[in-house]
Structures are given as structure tokens and as C-alpha cells.
Design an enzyme around this catalytic site. Structure first.
Site, short mmCIF file in Angstrom:
data_model
loop_
_atom_site.label_atom_id
_atom_site.label_comp_id
_atom_site.label_asym_id
_atom_site.label_seq_id
_atom_site.Cartn_x
_atom_site.Cartn_y
_atom_site.Cartn_z
N HIS A 19 0.83 -1.22 0.00
CA HIS A 19 0.00 0.00 0.00
C HIS A 19 0.86 1.27 0.00
CE1 HIS A 19 -3.26 -2.76 1.34
NE2 HIS A 19 -2.28 -3.29 2.07
N SER B 198 15.64 21.69 -15.50
CA SER B 198 14.50 22.55 -15.77
C SER B 198 15.02 23.89 -16.28
CB SER B 198 13.70 22.76 -14.48
OG SER B 198 12.97 23.97 -14.55
N LYS C 192 16.50 21.44 -10.31
CA LYS C 192 15.78 20.24 -10.73
C LYS C 192 16.65 19.20 -11.43
CE LYS C 192 11.87 19.50 -10.49
NZ LYS C 192 10.73 20.07 -11.21
N GLU D 105 9.70 8.60 -16.80
CA GLU D 105 8.33 9.07 -17.04
C GLU D 105 7.86 8.68 -18.44
OE1 GLU D 105 7.78 13.25 -15.09
OE2 GLU D 105 9.89 13.00 -15.58
#
Ligand code: ARG
Length: 463
Positions: free
Chosen positions: A157, A278, A284, A291
Site C-alpha cells: 500500500h 528545468s 531540478k 516518465e
């Protein structure tokens, strides 16, 4: 002008929009190698059977070789007016060798041609994907061996559950990829029958040797029913099904990499090679590759669903609907191959932060099960009772804001007076993972043995 391949009963050419919707050359041009190989096999068989002369077969083979090098040299002009790869190749063959070209299509149809070409293409793609999956497994197993003893939090979970080792976690994906490869191998076995010689749908009156063409193209045997041979695409559906499952597996590791590399957890670091920055936020380091692997699953599963819908309710035999089988499949399988390659790169690249992992593994009372097991073993309590007592001890630790192994013995004894300080030995995360020696469990020595077993198996495969 009417079509020179089938224009006999046509007085006029197609409307521009008809030509546009009908043409498949933009994507079936990728089948050129298979199309030429199948044509060569067919011509050689026709000659052996005395259906065409050896001389014509020789000219045909030579012409097809020329076309192959023209295409590979970027010198071939694909024409949309010629609709698809089959007619583009045949038309060029006529330019090159004249009337003998017209004999190639004896006892053959584009229906058995395309079914043959697409199977050959897919078989090669399955082999390529299998090889990349093997590389992915190797990368995972190597990293698992290096981190057989690196403790990390295991989750259910997404809540801290029990400590596991990073190596054990990675080996879970090796198992998944192993089954993915098994699914592709199964699909390959069923795919490997030759439709060539089924002709349009009914077979042919010419005395073909279908075994000969099947063998020449590396098929196990000719497909036994001509209607089935030209009209099923289950091999593509099955391969896309295997691809869908494989990509879903990849997406899960991709998602974990996104979680692990987030500063929220900071469990794993990817180098500059597999991250992007970024343009506005200088701090970043984005896991774009992970992704994108996660996202490509949508395209892959989408292509699988699209083909299922194309095939649903189609009456036998061939229907032009089936031309829609190729674009999605080609896109999906190359997306999968790219995803596997990117995941392999990330697996090689990623470095766990062992200290942080270990700290996180101890948080969330991850060794509570070890405490309950100790109560069962030492005090002979039934597990349910041990679970209840441990729950109360965890509540005490939570109230005091300390980890389990930092809770004073006296406090534990308020709940269960028979607890001794021997209990502390099982409450550290290292002891916890070391104790999980059941077959398939997370103990470092298990993980080391499993990783080595996989590496041996993978090394043997590629000999
Ligand atoms: N381009 C077609 C396809 O991909 C080839 C078969 C065409 N056959 C036909 N009878 N029109 O399916």
C-alpha cells in the site's frame, strides 16, 4: 489512368481521397526486406515446380536483389499511387526485368503476401525484443548482486511494511521480464507458420510446394487452412498482448524510479545521463526517461486494443480492415524496444543511497513483524496474540516518538512482562532481512544466490 496491377476492368483511376485512404506504403514500406525475401522464395519454388522457367526465376531473383539494394541505399522511389509495398516492389521489378516480372504473382495474392511479410517482420521484432529484455535482465541481476545486502524499506500500500534488500526488489523485475520473454516465445511459436501459397483465400490450382517456401523463410510449416492463413491476425494480437504486459511491468519500475529519485524519498540517484534539468528551476533533476517509459505503456496497450477492435466481427477471409494492423503494431513494438533499452540504461545508471535506504527501512516500525515472530518463537504465543501485543508496543513507541529498537525494555514489559532484552537482536533492519531465509525470501544470501543463478543462465543463453 487505371491501375496497371489490376486495372483490366477499370476505366479510370481512383479519386484522390480514395488513393489517400487506400494507401499503406507509408508504413508497410518497413516490410520491404520480408516482402523481397518472400518473393524470392516464391519464385524459386515456382521454378522448381515447373510453373515458371528457371530463366524467368533467375531474372526475378536478380531484379529483387537490385530492388533490395536500391531501397537500402535510399535510391528507391516509393509511390503512393502504387498503394503498398507489394505493388511498389512488383512495379519496379517490371521496370527492371520486363515481362518476366508479371510471372512472379502466379499462384499468389497480396493477401498471402502481406500475411507472410507481417509474420516475418513480427518474428524478427520478437527476436530483437527478446535480446533487449535479456540485456535488461542482466543489468538488473548485476545490480542486484552488487546490492544483495543493501537494506531498503519494502512497501505494501506504499506504506512501510518490512525491510527488504534492494537486490531482492530488483530481482522481482528479473522474474517478470523472464515471464515476458516466455510470452513472446510462445507467441513466436504459434506465429511461425507460413501463409504463402494460400493465395487470395482458397488456395490455388497450381502444383505448389508450400513446404519449400515455408522452409526457405524459416517457418516451421505451411499454415494448414488457406482461409485462416490470410485472415487471422491473432499472431499480432498475441504479440501485442505480450508487449502490453511487458510494458506494464516496465511502467511499474519506471514509477518506482520516479518515487525513489524524488527528494521526498531520496532513495536512488540517477546521473546526468538519465535526467534532465528545468529551464526555470536550477535545482531540478527530472527522471524524464522513466516518465516516458511509464507513458509509452499507453501507446502500447492502445495499439493492442486498437487491433482487437479492428478484428472484432470481421467475416472471413481477408478484408481491407486488416491493413490497419500494421501501423499501431510497428509503433508499439518499437516503443517497447526503446523502453526496454532506456530502462536498461537507467538500471545500470542508478545508485541507491544506502544510508538513506537503511534509515527509511527502520522507519514506520518496519520490524514490528520481527517482534511478533519473536514472541511466537520465544514465548510460544499464538501469532494472533503476538500481533496484538506488538500492536500495543508499537503504539507506545509512537507515543514516545521513537523507533522500536529504541523503546526501553521496561516499557515493553508493561505490556508483556516476559519480554527479555534478547528481543533487541531481532529489531534491527539488518537482522530482519538476514532472518528472511525462506525460499524466495529477501535474505542477502538468498539474493546473492538468485542473482548469480540468473547471471549464469543469461550468460549461457547467448552462447
Ligand atoms: N496493403 C494491404 C494490407 O496491408 C495488402 C493486401 C491487400 N489485399 C487486397 N486484396 N486488397 O492488408
Amino acid at each position: 489512368m487505371s491501375n496497371k496491377m489490376w486495372g483490366g476492368r477499370f476505366a479510370a483511376g481512383p479519386d484522390a481521397i480514395m488513393e489517400e485512404i487506400n494507401a499503406s506504403i507509408e508504413f508497410d514500406r518497413h516490410l520491404y526486406r520480408e516482402d523481397i525475401a518472400a518473393s524470392k522464395a516464391h519464385a524459386a519454388m515456382l521454378a522448381k515446380q515447373g510453373i515458371i522457367t528457371r530463366e524467368d526465376a533467375g531474372k526475378i531473383a536478380h531484379g529483387l536483389d537490385t530492388i533490395l539494394s536500391e531501397i537500402e541505399g535510399g535510391k528507391f522511389e516509393f509511390k503512393r499511387a502504387l498503394e503498398d509495398i507489394h505493388m511498389n516492389v512488383e512495379s519496379r521489378l517490371a521496370d527492371l526485368i520486363g515481362p518476366a516480372a508479371g510471372r512472379l504473382h502466379t499462384a499468389r495474392s497480396r493477401n498471402d503476401q502481406v500475411a507472410t511479410d507481417f509474420r516475418l517482420w513480427m518474428r524478427a521484432m520478437i527476436d530483437a525484443i527478446d535480446a533487449t529484455l535479456a540485456g535488461y535482465q542482466r543489468a538488473l541481476a548485476e545490480k542486484a548482486l552488487a546490492h544483495a545486502g543493501t537494506v531498503m524499506p519494502g512497501f505494501t500500500h506504499l506504506q512501510t511494511a518490512q525491510p527488504v534488500t534492494f537486490g531482492h526488489h530488483l530481482l522481482a523485475y528479473v522474474e517478470m521480464a523472464g515471464r515476458d520473454r516466455g510470452r513472446f516465445a510462445d507467441a513466436r511459436k504459434r506465429l511461425n507458420e507460413s501463409p504463402l501459397g494460400a493465395a487470395a483465400l482458397a488456395g490455388t490450382s497450381f502444383p505448389l510446394d508450400r513446404d519449400m517456401t515455408a522452409k526457405a523463410l524459416g517457418f516451421d510449416r505451411p499454415a494448414a487452412n488457406s482461409l485462416d492463413a490470410v485472415s487471422d491476425r491473432d499472431f499480432a494480437m498475441e504479440t501485442l498482448g505480450a508487449a502490453s504486459i511487458a510494458s506494464i511491468h516496465l511502467s511499474r519500475l519506471a514509477e518506482e524510479i520516479v518515487i525513489w529519485t524524488s527528494p521526498l524519498t531520496g532513495l536512488v540517484r540517477l546521473s546526468d545521463k538519465f535526467t534532465t534539468g528545468s529551464s526555470i528551476m536550477p535545482q531540478k533533476r527530472n527522471p524524464d526517461a522513466a516518465e516516458l517509459v511509464r507513458a509509452k505503456t499507453g501507446r502500447i496497450v492502445g495499439a493492442s486494443h486498437a487491433l482487437l477492435m479492428v478484428m472484432k466481427g470481421l467475416p472471413l477471409a481477408y478484408a481491407k480492415d486488416m491493413q490497419e494492423d500494421k501501423q499501431g503494431a510497428m509503433d508499439a513494438l518499437s516503443a517497447l524496444a526503446l523502453s526496454v533499452a532506456a530502462m536498461t540504461g537507467m538500471v545500470h545508471d542508478m545508485q541507491p543511497d544506502a544510508a538513506r535506504m537503511k534509515k527509511a527501512a527502520g522507519e514506520g516500525y518496519a520490524t514490528a513483524t520481527d517482534l511478533a515472530d519473536w514472541l511466537v518463537r520465544t514465548l510460544k504465543l499464538p501469532f494472533r496474540e503476538a500481533h496484538h501485543i506488538t500492536g500495543r508496543i508499537v503504539a507506545k513507541a509512537a507515543d514516545a516518538g521513537v523507533m522500536l529498537h529504541r523503546l526501553p525494555l521496561a516499557v515493553m514489559r508493561e505490556i508483556e512482562p516476559r519480554i527479555t532484552d534478547a528481543v533487541f537482536a531481532v529489531l534491527t533492519v539488518d537482522r530482519s532481512v538476514k532472518s528472511r531465509t525462506s525460499y524466495g525470501g529477501t535474505a542477502p544470501k538468498n539474493v546473492r544466490a538468485q542473482a548469480r543463478k540468473w547471471l549464469r543462465k543469461l550468460a549461457k543463453e547467448h552462447k
